[in-house]
Design an enzyme around this catalytic site. Sequence first.
Site, PDB file in Angstrom:
ATOM      1  N   ASP A  79      32.836-123.100  -2.710  1.00  0.00           N
ATOM      2  CA  ASP A  79      32.714-121.711  -2.538  1.00  0.00           C
ATOM      3  C   ASP A  79      33.867-121.108  -3.344  1.00  0.00           C
ATOM      4  OD1 ASP A  79      31.800-119.382  -1.344  1.00  0.00           O
ATOM      5  OD2 ASP A  79      32.223-119.771   0.670  1.00  0.00           O
TER       6      ASP A  79
ATOM      7  N   CYS B 201      22.113-117.882   4.041  1.00  0.00           N
ATOM      8  CA  CYS B 201      23.059-118.099   5.313  1.00  0.00           C
ATOM      9  C   CYS B 201      23.168-116.620   6.104  1.00  0.00           C
ATOM     10  CB  CYS B 201      24.363-118.394   4.688  1.00  0.00           C
ATOM     11  SG  CYS B 201      25.234-119.137   6.342  1.00  0.00           S
TER      12      CYS B 201
END
Length: 220
Positions: free
Chosen positions: A132, A9
């Site tokens: 996360d 990412c």
Amino acid sequence: MADTRVKICGLTRPEDVAAVAAAGARYAGFVFFPKSPRNLSVAAARDLALLAPVGLAKVALVVNPTDDLLDEITRAVPLDMIQLHGSESPERVAEVRARWGLPVMKAVGVAGAEDLDRLTVYQQVADQILVDAKPPKGADLPGGNGLAFDWRLIAGRRWSRPWMLAGGLTPDNVARAVAMTGAAQVDVSSGVESAPGVKDAAMIARFVAAAMEAEAPPRL
């Protein structure tokens, strides 16, 4: 071998897209969040997305996006998925999924066992869940902080939707993370950077190789 699917990412340069593709990652993430050192304009993201080869899924990371922003991004950038990384409600996740016609990944921050119930809630409305590390109080960024959580919290857990592990992963610890959690997918941003927002091709290659070669526990 785990044959783990990897998402890199926060890509910002053409050479990042090339490195991600060459390493064998499956997802390329583009960040639309002004506070992030990885933030892209819509035009820049479009240029990068057009460089992605077939088979590399293009993901737009947005944080509590307005309808206008999602309209602008989806009209200009050839995307495969939207990643909601803010405080979006389950209702908003369902709305985004229905209105823009793309699969939606919802990030859920985890710090302790009390956060796990939220994963169960969001799996009902999202196509994928990103598990996360919860950002520290007062943090400018909802992710990409290089922080990990206690992976033992989710060891052996399964959800009805595909899920991805993120938070503090690096080329040196991703194999251990996969072995401990059984994650079939992992996500990294700052863990493969030489400086904030600057991806390192060698680190990307090491990360993907380590993730794919990890010894994962049996997936039931």
